[in-house]
Design an enzyme around this catalytic site. Structure first.
Site: not given
Ligand code: ZN
Length: 502
Positions: A267-268, A271, A297
């Site tokens: 997830h990170e 980003h 996101e």
């Molecule tokens: Zn996030």
């Protein structure tokens, strides 16, 4: 690049530079606060961040910046969309700063730094009362900020716009109602299904150092550049970028289940890939940053859910997984797949599955709207939280720590932020569908560790544009249509049917 720019634009960029640098310095200090700083540093750090926020505000609202902006009104920019966007974004920042008194900016930075500390104490003690006064002050200050920005319009719309430009209640409320109507029966059907998902392949004992090395290697293999980034431990994972050349990812782990660390890192990393892909030519300018939090996101959810939970990704990952955790009993892709797609109403948003996640967001959206419309107060929050969770998810939090105190956002003063998580989920699914059409064989490639075509597609469609286009334009241009929940729902229905036979 700057040499070819009209002199007025160069002057505006020069006037903006200290603003960017103060922001980046504050981000470094915030990163340090969440990863390295000892607890004793809290008070001094709060003051420091307050000072930096005040300086940034003074620059943006000041006459030098206003003069530089006024010089950019010329028709010469009319044919260059990037320069138009640059001036548009700079003007927006200036107008916002002028609306909000410097004193309020400083007070908010200090209140939220203090709020983060009391929130952590309250959460550890499972006692909302410890956080109550800080939160009341933050809500009051954020309300003042909303009033200043709204200029008589909706206070909550003014807050939503800070995180995703153009977001309004009038569009979000029907969106959440529509999602709820689609998701509720799906969640019920999964609960009523006779299929019992076996999660044991994901559980056992996973050495934290091995989890770090595994996550780090995967992020690198996918394309995260560790010469321009780091991965460090934090209590609440996040990603922050100070420059395209310096992007920080954070992670946390559970020793008895590899999923939180792996999917948290994916997830990170999503980003982080966005931050590393921003237009280097425009670094330090008002268009050199990410377009908004919804699109941000979408990048994290795309890699976490649409790539990371796919069969083909796991075909590639399996030998790496076995090498990283040789003691763990062997399993195959068919065995792990259901454990990556469970559907179960739960208490904690960050651990929620793809189907129930947006219901957690809907709950916060409801509560925030009511707070800023004056329908509830800070003292009503614990009970209102519980009632909303009963209504939307049918679960009851046995403790404040797992209920109203679970998120960091309100302690940060980030009201209006949560809906961007749902926007991100929807954008991710729509982008992934479009990439699949544009790149035949893309998913087969995952099984061979080929992620570059998808990353390149995201770089050209999303990352490299920075803030030069709006989120709406990016989505329309990349996918050929406006944002809708259709791709997200259809993806969810197909995984739910594969796992739960519903
Ligand atoms: Zn996030």
């Amino acid at each position: 690049m700057t040499s070819a720019l009209p002199p007025a634009v160069s002057r505006l960029i020069e006037a903006y530079r200290p603003v960017h640098d103060l922001q980046a310095a504050a981000a470094v200090l915030s990163w340090d606060q969440e990863t390295m700083m000892p607890p004793g540093g809290r008070e001094a750090r709060g003051r420091l961040l307050g000072t930096l926020a005040g300086l940034r505000h003074d620059h943006l609202a000041g006459s030098a910046f206003a003069d530089a902006l006024a010089g950019c009104d010329s028709e010469a920019l009319a044919h260059d969309p990037a320069l138009q966007a640059l001036v548009r974004e700079a003007r927006k920042l200036h107008d916002r700063a002028v609306c909000i008194p410097a004193e309020l900016t400083r007070a908010l930075a200090e209140a939220t730094s203090e709020g983060l500390a009391t929130w952590q104490r309250a959460r550890a003690a499972d006692d909302f009362g410890i956080f109550r006064d800080s939160l009341a002050r933050i809500i009051d200050l954020v309300g003042q900020k909303a009033d200043a920005l709204a200029e008589g319009g909706s206070r909550y719309d003014a807050l939503l716009d800070l995180y995703e430009a153009g977001s309004v209640e009038a569009e979000l409320t029907p969106l959440f109602e529509g999602l709820r109507a689609e998701l509720a029966p799906l969640v019920q059907a999964a609960a009523a299904s006779s299929v019992q998902v076996d999660e044991s392949p994901a559980q056992g004992h996973f050495n934290p150092d091995a989890q770090y090395a595994f996550g780090h290697a995967i992020a690198q293999a996918i394309g995260f550049d560790f010469d321009s980034g780091r991965l460090d431990q934090a209590a609440h994972p996040f990603c922050t970028g100070f420059d395209v050349g310096d992007v920080r990812l954070t992670w946390r782990f559970q020793e008895d289940d590899f999923r939180p660390a792996l999917f948290g890192i994916l997830h990170e990393m999503g980003h982080g890939l966005y931050e590393q892909g921003l237009p280097a030519d425009w670094r330090g300018t008002p268009i050199g940053s990410a377009v908004g939090l919804g699109v941000h996101e979408s990048q994290s959810r795309l890699w976490e859910n649409l790539v990371g939970r796919s069969r083909s990704f796991w075909e590639w990952l399996m030998p790496h997984f076995r090498a990283a955790f040789p003691q763990h009993p062997k399993f195959d892709v068919d065995a792990i797949y259901p454990a990556l797609h469970t559907i179960r109403p739960s208490l904690i948003r960050v651990e929620a599955d793809e189907a129930t996640y947006n219901l957690h967001v809907a709950a916060r959206y409801d509560l925030e709207r009511k707070l800023f419309a004056g329908e509830i107060t800070v003292d009503d929050l614990p009970e209102a939280w519980d009632a909303t969770y009963q209504d939307l998810l049918g679960v009851h939090a046995p403790s404040a720590a797992d209920g109203v105190l679970q998120d960091i956002h309100w302690a940060m003063g980030a009201f209006g932020y949560f809906p961007t998580y749902t926007q991100g989920n929807l954008i991710a699914a729509q982008l992934f569908d479009a990439a699949r059409e544009d790149l035949p064989g893309m998913e087969d490639g995952f099984a061979r560790g080929e992620f570059a075509p998808l990353l390149e597609w995201l770089r050209t469609r999303i990352h490299q544009h920075g803030k030069m286009r709006t989120a709406d334009q990016l989505v329309r241009e990349a996918t050929g249509k406006p944002l809708s929940p259709e791709a997200f729902l259809s993806d969810l229905r197909s995984t739910a049917s594969a796992v739960y036979e519903v």
